[in-house]
Design a protein around this motif. Sequence first.
Motif, short mmCIF file in Angstrom:
data_model
loop_
_atom_site.label_atom_id
_atom_site.label_comp_id
_atom_site.label_asym_id
_atom_site.label_seq_id
_atom_site.Cartn_x
_atom_site.Cartn_y
_atom_site.Cartn_z
N LEU A 109 0.84 -1.21 0.00
CA LEU A 109 0.00 0.00 0.00
C LEU A 109 0.88 1.25 0.00
CD1 LEU A 109 -2.77 -1.04 2.55
CD2 LEU A 109 -2.83 -1.14 0.04
N LYS A 110 1.96 1.20 0.78
CA LYS A 110 2.88 2.33 0.84
C LYS A 110 3.50 2.57 -0.55
CE LYS A 110 5.04 5.39 3.43
NZ LYS A 110 4.26 6.64 3.48
N HIS A 111 3.79 1.49 -1.25
CA HIS A 111 4.37 1.63 -2.60
C HIS A 111 3.40 2.37 -3.52
CE1 HIS A 111 6.68 0.82 -6.18
NE2 HIS A 111 5.71 0.09 -6.70
N TRP A 112 2.13 2.02 -3.46
CA TRP A 112 1.11 2.73 -4.24
C TRP A 112 1.13 4.23 -3.90
CZ3 TRP A 112 -3.12 2.32 -7.68
CH2 TRP A 112 -3.32 1.06 -8.25
N ILE A 113 1.16 4.53 -2.61
CA ILE A 113 1.09 5.93 -2.16
C ILE A 113 2.34 6.70 -2.60
CG2 ILE A 113 1.02 7.43 -0.12
CD1 ILE A 113 -0.49 5.05 1.31
N ASP A 114 3.52 6.13 -2.32
CA ASP A 114 4.78 6.83 -2.62
C ASP A 114 5.00 6.98 -4.11
OD1 ASP A 114 5.18 6.92 0.06
OD2 ASP A 114 6.71 5.33 0.12
N LEU A 115 4.73 5.90 -4.84
CA LEU A 115 4.97 5.92 -6.29
C LEU A 115 4.15 7.02 -6.96
CD1 LEU A 115 6.37 4.40 -8.64
CD2 LEU A 115 4.24 3.12 -8.90
N SER A 116 2.89 7.13 -6.57
CA SER A 116 2.02 8.07 -7.26
C SER A 116 2.38 9.52 -6.95
CB SER A 116 0.56 7.78 -6.94
OG SER A 116 0.40 7.44 -5.59
N ALA A 117 3.09 9.74 -5.85
CA ALA A 117 3.54 11.10 -5.54
C ALA A 117 4.49 11.61 -6.62
CB ALA A 117 4.22 11.13 -4.17
N GLY A 118 5.14 10.69 -7.33
CA GLY A 118 6.07 11.07 -8.40
C GLY A 118 5.39 11.27 -9.75
N GLY A 119 4.10 10.95 -9.84
CA GLY A 119 3.38 11.13 -11.11
C GLY A 119 2.85 12.55 -11.24
N ASN A 120 2.36 12.87 -12.42
CA ASN A 120 1.71 14.16 -12.65
C ASN A 120 0.34 14.13 -11.96
OD1 ASN A 120 0.15 16.24 -13.66
ND2 ASN A 120 1.10 16.16 -15.70
N GLN A 121 0.19 14.92 -10.90
CA GLN A 121 -1.01 14.84 -10.07
C GLN A 121 -2.28 15.17 -10.86
OE1 GLN A 121 -0.56 13.53 -6.75
NE2 GLN A 121 1.32 13.17 -7.93
N GLU A 122 -2.15 16.05 -11.86
CA GLU A 122 -3.30 16.41 -12.69
C GLU A 122 -3.78 15.22 -13.52
OE1 GLU A 122 -3.93 20.33 -13.05
OE2 GLU A 122 -3.30 19.55 -11.10
N ARG A 123 -2.84 14.35 -13.84
CA ARG A 123 -3.18 13.26 -14.76
C ARG A 123 -3.35 11.91 -14.07
NH1 ARG A 123 0.39 14.56 -20.14
NH2 ARG A 123 -0.34 12.53 -20.89
N LEU A 124 -3.35 11.92 -12.73
CA LEU A 124 -3.59 10.64 -12.04
C LEU A 124 -4.99 10.14 -12.41
CD1 LEU A 124 -2.22 11.15 -8.41
CD2 LEU A 124 -1.23 9.79 -10.25
N PRO A 125 -5.14 8.85 -12.64
CA PRO A 125 -6.48 8.33 -12.94
C PRO A 125 -7.45 8.63 -11.80
CG PRO A 125 -4.79 6.62 -13.20
CD PRO A 125 -4.12 7.80 -12.60
N LYS A 126 -8.72 8.76 -12.14
CA LYS A 126 -9.76 8.86 -11.11
C LYS A 126 -10.09 7.43 -10.65
CE LYS A 126 -10.30 13.34 -11.56
NZ LYS A 126 -8.87 13.62 -11.85
N ILE A 127 -10.37 7.28 -9.37
CA ILE A 127 -10.58 5.93 -8.82
C ILE A 127 -12.04 5.71 -8.41
CG2 ILE A 127 -9.86 4.27 -7.05
CD1 ILE A 127 -7.13 5.54 -7.00
N PHE A 128 -12.55 4.53 -8.73
CA PHE A 128 -13.96 4.19 -8.45
C PHE A 128 -14.05 2.80 -7.81
CE2 PHE A 128 -13.71 7.13 -11.92
CZ PHE A 128 -14.79 7.99 -11.79
N LEU A 129 -15.05 2.65 -6.96
CA LEU A 129 -15.36 1.34 -6.38
C LEU A 129 -16.66 0.86 -7.03
CD1 LEU A 129 -14.71 -0.73 -4.06
CD2 LEU A 129 -16.21 0.62 -2.60
N VAL A 130 -16.67 -0.37 -7.53
CA VAL A 130 -17.89 -0.87 -8.18
C VAL A 130 -18.30 -2.23 -7.60
CG1 VAL A 130 -17.40 0.33 -10.36
CG2 VAL A 130 -16.68 -2.05 -10.09
N ASN A 131 -19.56 -2.55 -7.77
CA ASN A 131 -20.08 -3.85 -7.32
C ASN A 131 -21.24 -4.25 -8.22
OD1 ASN A 131 -20.90 -6.12 -5.90
ND2 ASN A 131 -21.94 -4.96 -4.29
N TRP A 132 -20.99 -5.22 -9.10
CA TRP A 132 -22.05 -5.68 -10.01
C TRP A 132 -22.96 -6.71 -9.33
CZ3 TRP A 132 -20.17 -2.00 -12.50
CH2 TRP A 132 -19.01 -2.00 -13.28
N PHE A 133 -22.64 -7.09 -8.09
CA PHE A 133 -23.22 -8.31 -7.53
C PHE A 133 -24.15 -8.10 -6.33
CE2 PHE A 133 -19.25 -9.35 -9.67
CZ PHE A 133 -19.59 -10.44 -10.45
#
Length: 609
Positions: A480-504
Motif C-alpha cells: 500500500l505504501k508503494h502505491w502511495i509513494d509511487l504516485s507522488a512522483g506522477g503528474n497529479q493532474e493526470r492521475l487516474p480517477k478511482i472508483f469502487l464498483v459492485n455488479w453483484f
Amino acid sequence: MGNAPVQESVEQATTTHEGLAAWVAEVAALTLPESIRWVDGSVQEYALLTDHLVNEGTLTRLNPELFPNSFAAFSDPKDVARVEGRTFICSEKERDAGFTNNWMDPAAMKEILDEKFAGSMRGRTMFVIPFVMGPLDAQDPKFGVEITDSAYVVASMRIMAQIGSEVLRKIEETNAFFVPALHSVGAPLAPGEKDVPWPCNEEKWIVHFPEERAIFSYGSGYGGNALLGKKCFALRIASVMARDEGWLAEHMLILKLISPENKAYHVAAAFPSACGKTNLALLQPTIPGWKAETLGDDINWMRFGKEGELRAVNPEAGLFGVAPGTGWSTNPNAMAAIVKGNSIFTNVALTDDGGVWWEGMTNEVPAHLTDWRGQDWTPETGRPAAHPNSRFCTPIDQVDMLSPDYYSPEGVEIDAILFGGRRKTTIPLVTQARDWTHGIFMGSTLSSETTAAATGAVGVVRRDPMAMLPFIGYDAGDYLKHWIDLSAGGNQERLPKIFLVNWFRRNAEGGFAWPGFSENSRVLKWIIERIEGKAAAVETPIGFVPAEGALDLAGLEVSDADIADALKVDAAEWKEELAGIDEWYARFGDSLPAEMAAELEGLKQRFAA
Ligand code: GDP
Ligand code: PGA
Ligand code: MN
Ligand code: MN
C-alpha cells in the motif's frame, strides 16, 4: 498429462547463455528426466505435442468444424484451482512476506524442494520453455524460463505468452536476466509404468523466492499453479520487481472506451478471481454511440510515462477465462474468439457432436453431455456439467475487439481505475473516490466473496486489497505504501480517477439488483462523464455516487426498486463494514501506512457527522 517421453524430442539443443545452460543441467541432474526438449514455440511443435497428448489420453481433440485446432483436458478432480494454502513467499525475513502470505525460511524450503524435485521427472520429458511477459521489443523485456515435465503446460504456455527460439535468442544476445521457474507435476514414472491422463501429486508446493526472483511449483497441473508466467511471475515476482524498480504489477483488466464524440479513454479494473474481469474486458456496450476495445483481461503492468501519466501494458498473450457464465448473450466477444479455435479447454463438458459446453454458454441446455468427470449428464443430473472453475485458454489476438495498442510497448494512458468485488450487500453499484489517496483506501479495503478459482470455501466475504490478496509478493502494508509513494512522483493532474464498483449486490428477492455484463457500459459512461466533468454526483460519507437521473438507464428494463437497491448507501450496513475494516487494518500492525489509518478515521467521522 500423458507425459511419457515425447520420442521425437530427444535431440539436445544448447544455449550460449551460461547461466541458463548451468541451470538446465542442474535441474536435469536433480529431476532425472528421460529426455530434454528445448521448446521452439513452432506450429509444428504444437501439433506434435498436442498429438502426443491426444494419444496419451490427456487431451480430447474437438470436432474441427465446431472448434478448429482445439482440445479439451480433464484434470484430476483434486487439481482444479489455485491452492492459496500451499502458496509460499520465502523472503529472507518473515516480516517481508507480511501477514497475507505463507512464509518459510528460504533455506528450510529449499531442502524440502530439493527432496520433492529429486527424481520427480523420471520417465518423462523435461521441457525448457524460454518466455517473455510483454513485448519482446520492450525497453526492459521481462524474461523467464519455465522448466516443466508437462506437455499440457507447454501447449498452454504457448497460448498465454510468447515462447520459444526467438525469445531464447534475445535472452542470449542480451545476456539477459531470466526468472527461473521450475515446475513438476510430481509424478515420476517407473520403467514400463503406464501414465494417467492427468498426473499430479496430492502434495502441492507453489513457492516464490522474491529476492532471488525464482519460482518452484510442485504437484499441480492446474493453470494458476503451473503456467508460471501468469500468477507466479507476472503478479507475485513482478510485484516485487515493481516495488524495487518503481512500477506496479496489478491484477487488472485494461479496457479502451470510445465516446460518441470519438474521445478515447482507458480504464483499468481490479476484481478478484472469477469476479468479472474477463467479461468487462470484452464488453459490448449497450448504450448507443459507445465503443469498446480490449487490451487485457487479467494482468496489468503500469508505470509513469515521461509526462507523469500512468501507462499500462498487458504482459500476457492469451485469455485464461472462467468458462461458466461466458455465453453468447453475456459475452459474445469472448465466444466469437473462442469458436475461432486454437484453444485448450479444461474441465468443461463435452457435447455429443464433439464440441464443448458449460453452464451459461447457450440459453438452451443440451439434452445430453459428458460432464467434466467423464460421466453421462442430462439436465436432470442435478450437478454442474462443467466444473465451476473450468477454463478456456485462447489466444488474445483472436479477439476482434483487441485494440491495436495492445501491441505497443509504451502501453496506454489510464484515465480511471476501478476496484470491485462480489458483495451481496453494502457496496453500491458505483462510488467515486474523493481523491487519489481515498481511492487507494478503497482498494486497500476491497472485499469480495470467495469463488471457485481457489480451493476452499466459496461465498465467504474476505478482504482482498486491490484484488491482489493471493498475489502480493511482499508485505501488504509495504505494498500500500508503494502505491502511495509511487504516485507522488506522477503528474497529479493526470492521475487516474478511482472508483469502487459492485455488479453483484442483491435485491430483496435475493436476485442480482443490477443486470451486469454489457449493461455495465452504463456505469462506465457515468465514470467517463465524471472525468469529463459532465455527470452529476451526490457526495456521501463513502464518496460520490450518481445523482438521481445521472446514470443512463434509457431502454433498460429494470425496476426502480432494483436500481435503488443497487445504488443505496445504507448506514446500518456501513456500520458493520467499518467494524470489518477495523479488524482488517488491525492485522497490518506497524506496516499500515499512516495515510490509510487517516482515511479510515475520516470515513468514520463522516458517518458520525
Ligand atoms: P474474472 O475471473 O475476474 O475474469 O471473471 P469473469 O469475467 O470470468 O467472470 C466470472 C464469473 O462472474 C462468470 O461466471 C461470469 O458470468 C460472472 N460475471 C461476470 N460479470 C458479471 C456481471 O456483471 N454480473 C453478474 N451477475 N455476473 C457476472
Ligand atoms: P481470473 O484468473 O482472475 O480470470 O479468475 C485466474 C485466477 O486468478 O486464478
Ligand atoms: Mn486472475
Ligand atoms: Mn478472467
